[in-house]
Design a protein around this motif. Structure first.
Motif, PDB file in Angstrom:
ATOM      1  N   MET A   1      47.629  38.117 -34.375  1.00 27.34           N
ATOM      2  CA  MET A   1      46.478  37.949 -32.970  1.00 27.34           C
ATOM      3  C   MET A   1      46.003  39.280 -33.011  1.00 27.34           C
ATOM      4  SD  MET A   1      46.833  37.270 -29.593  1.00 27.34           S
ATOM      5  CE  MET A   1      47.037  37.788 -28.163  1.00 27.34           C
ATOM      6  N   LYS A   2      46.251  40.202 -33.611  1.00 28.48           N
ATOM      7  CA  LYS A   2      45.133  41.566 -33.368  1.00 28.48           C
ATOM      8  C   LYS A   2      44.453  40.893 -34.802  1.00 28.48           C
ATOM      9  CE  LYS A   2      48.603  45.141 -34.534  1.00 28.48           C
ATOM     10  NZ  LYS A   2      48.816  45.900 -35.249  1.00 28.48           N
ATOM     11  N   ALA A   3      44.032  39.881 -35.463  1.00 32.05           N
ATOM     12  CA  ALA A   3      42.937  39.529 -36.085  1.00 32.05           C
ATOM     13  C   ALA A   3      42.044  38.742 -35.086  1.00 32.05           C
ATOM     14  CB  ALA A   3      43.395  38.532 -37.398  1.00 32.05           C
ATOM     15  N   LEU A   4      43.030  38.072 -34.123  1.00 30.69           N
ATOM     16  CA  LEU A   4      42.234  37.398 -32.786  1.00 30.69           C
ATOM     17  C   LEU A   4      40.902  38.429 -32.375  1.00 30.69           C
ATOM     18  CD1 LEU A   4      41.281  34.540 -32.164  1.00 30.69           C
ATOM     19  CD2 LEU A   4      43.174  34.433 -30.565  1.00 30.69           C
ATOM     20  N   LEU A   5      41.841  39.428 -31.950  1.00 28.17           N
ATOM     21  CA  LEU A   5      41.599  40.669 -30.740  1.00 28.17           C
ATOM     22  C   LEU A   5      40.469  40.984 -31.122  1.00 28.17           C
ATOM     23  CD1 LEU A   5      41.959  41.830 -28.081  1.00 28.17           C
ATOM     24  CD2 LEU A   5      43.702  43.223 -28.962  1.00 28.17           C
ATOM     25  N   SER A   6      40.244  41.549 -32.936  1.00 27.32           N
ATOM     26  CA  SER A   6      39.071  42.241 -33.387  1.00 27.32           C
ATOM     27  C   SER A   6      38.075  40.761 -33.961  1.00 27.32           C
ATOM     28  CB  SER A   6      39.648  42.175 -34.993  1.00 27.32           C
ATOM     29  OG  SER A   6      40.182  43.349 -34.668  1.00 27.32           O
ATOM     30  N   ILE A   7      38.309  40.009 -33.744  1.00 31.40           N
ATOM     31  CA  ILE A   7      37.126  39.139 -34.093  1.00 31.40           C
ATOM     32  C   ILE A   7      36.426  39.256 -32.732  1.00 31.40           C
ATOM     33  CG2 ILE A   7      36.243  36.915 -34.245  1.00 31.40           C
ATOM     34  CD1 ILE A   7      39.001  36.054 -36.463  1.00 31.40           C
ATOM     35  N   LEU A   8      37.369  38.930 -31.942  1.00 27.04           N
ATOM     36  CA  LEU A   8      36.798  38.720 -29.960  1.00 27.04           C
ATOM     37  C   LEU A   8      35.730  39.880 -29.958  1.00 27.04           C
ATOM     38  CD1 LEU A   8      39.412  37.063 -28.603  1.00 27.04           C
ATOM     39  CD2 LEU A   8      37.200  36.200 -28.929  1.00 27.04           C
ATOM     40  N   SER A   9      36.343  41.158 -30.205  1.00 26.87           N
ATOM     41  CA  SER A   9      35.762  42.411 -30.014  1.00 26.87           C
ATOM     42  C   SER A   9      34.444  42.701 -30.479  1.00 26.87           C
ATOM     43  CB  SER A   9      37.005  43.835 -30.550  1.00 26.87           C
ATOM     44  OG  SER A   9      38.065  43.450 -29.658  1.00 26.87           O
ATOM     45  N   ILE A  10      34.473  42.389 -31.852  1.00 35.66           N
ATOM     46  CA  ILE A  10      33.384  41.945 -32.673  1.00 35.66           C
ATOM     47  C   ILE A  10      32.421  41.461 -32.099  1.00 35.66           C
ATOM     48  CG2 ILE A  10      32.037  42.140 -35.184  1.00 35.66           C
ATOM     49  CD1 ILE A  10      34.544  43.265 -36.317  1.00 35.66           C
ATOM     50  N   THR A  11      32.687  40.232 -31.961  1.00 36.84           N
ATOM     51  CA  THR A  11      31.630  39.790 -31.167  1.00 36.84           C
ATOM     52  C   THR A  11      30.988  40.078 -29.669  1.00 36.84           C
ATOM     53  OG1 THR A  11      33.059  37.349 -31.907  1.00 36.84           O
ATOM     54  CG2 THR A  11      31.243  36.530 -30.344  1.00 36.84           C
ATOM     55  N   PHE A  12      31.989  40.573 -29.311  1.00 31.68           N
ATOM     56  CA  PHE A  12      31.389  41.206 -27.811  1.00 31.68           C
ATOM     57  C   PHE A  12      30.243  41.742 -27.965  1.00 31.68           C
ATOM     58  CE2 PHE A  12      32.364  43.832 -23.983  1.00 31.68           C
ATOM     59  CZ  PHE A  12      32.037  43.449 -22.867  1.00 31.68           C
ATOM     60  N   LEU A  13      30.521  43.225 -29.058  1.00 27.20           N
ATOM     61  CA  LEU A  13      29.896  44.291 -29.313  1.00 27.20           C
ATOM     62  C   LEU A  13      28.564  43.400 -29.839  1.00 27.20           C
ATOM     63  CD1 LEU A  13      32.888  46.832 -30.786  1.00 27.20           C
ATOM     64  CD2 LEU A  13      31.285  47.333 -28.160  1.00 27.20           C
ATOM     65  N   MET A  14      28.110  42.871 -30.668  1.00 24.87           N
ATOM     66  CA  MET A  14      27.697  41.939 -31.435  1.00 24.87           C
ATOM     67  C   MET A  14      26.548  41.784 -30.364  1.00 24.87           C
ATOM     68  SD  MET A  14      26.895  43.314 -34.592  1.00 24.87           S
ATOM     69  CE  MET A  14      26.465  42.568 -34.951  1.00 24.87           C
ATOM     70  N   SER A  15      27.052  40.631 -29.155  1.00 29.00           N
ATOM     71  CA  SER A  15      26.071  39.928 -27.912  1.00 29.00           C
ATOM     72  C   SER A  15      25.378  41.051 -27.567  1.00 29.00           C
ATOM     73  CB  SER A  15      27.062  39.031 -27.289  1.00 29.00           C
ATOM     74  OG  SER A  15      27.961  39.882 -26.720  1.00 29.00           O
ATOM     75  N   PHE A  16      26.027  42.463 -27.669  1.00 29.81           N
ATOM     76  CA  PHE A  16      25.144  43.550 -26.773  1.00 29.81           C
ATOM     77  C   PHE A  16      23.744  43.909 -27.832  1.00 29.81           C
ATOM     78  CE2 PHE A  16      28.963  43.957 -23.586  1.00 29.81           C
ATOM     79  CZ  PHE A  16      28.223  43.775 -22.602  1.00 29.81           C
ATOM     80  N   VAL A  17      24.342  44.518 -28.414  1.00 24.54           N
ATOM     81  CA  VAL A  17      23.747  44.898 -29.234  1.00 24.54           C
ATOM     82  C   VAL A  17      21.966  44.100 -29.614  1.00 24.54           C
ATOM     83  CG1 VAL A  17      22.518  45.206 -31.819  1.00 24.54           C
ATOM     84  CG2 VAL A  17      24.948  45.925 -31.644  1.00 24.54           C
TER      85      VAL A  17
END
Length: 117
Positions: A1-17
């Motif tokens: 679950m933590k891994a999925l949350l980390s991947i989603l967070s990174i994807t979300f932040l990269m889209s803003f970048v």
């Protein structure tokens, strides 16, 4: 679950970048230096006066020398999208974008050319 949350967070932040890196100017072409409406602004002040030494369909080459200048300067200017009637040997007023490539001859873009009577 933590891994999925980390991947989603990174994807979300990269889209803003990536969204922040994309800026569109002049229809998306950052190298487009056209100045729409500049013709009205420059009608009162020419950049310089010169003599036409060569011309073709897309460029004009002018020679500029003045009282304060000891060296003759040669400019090759792109003339696309402007109308002018100057011929080789005519003295002209030249308006440019103000952006020049430091080369020999100096290269730039004309936005208006007018014959001096």
């Amino acid at each position: 679950m933590k891994a999925l949350l980390s991947i989603l967070s990174i994807t979300f932040l990269m889209s803003f970048v990536l969204i922040g890196c994309v800026t569109e100017t002049n229809g998306g072409n950052k190298n487009d230096t056209r100045n729409e409406g500049i013709q009205e602004i420059v009608d009162t002040n020419e950049d310089f006066q010169a003599t036409v030494v060569n011309k073709d369909e897309t460029t004009i080459t002018v020679s500029k020398s003045g009282l304060n200048e000891k060296v003759e300067r040669i400019y090759t200017l792109a003339t696309t999208k402007i109308d002018y009637v100057a011929e080789v040997g005519d003295k002209v007023k030249v308006w440019t974008t103000g952006q020049y490539e430091e080369s020999n001859p100096i290269q730039g873009k004309a936005i208006k050319i007018e014959i001096i009577n």
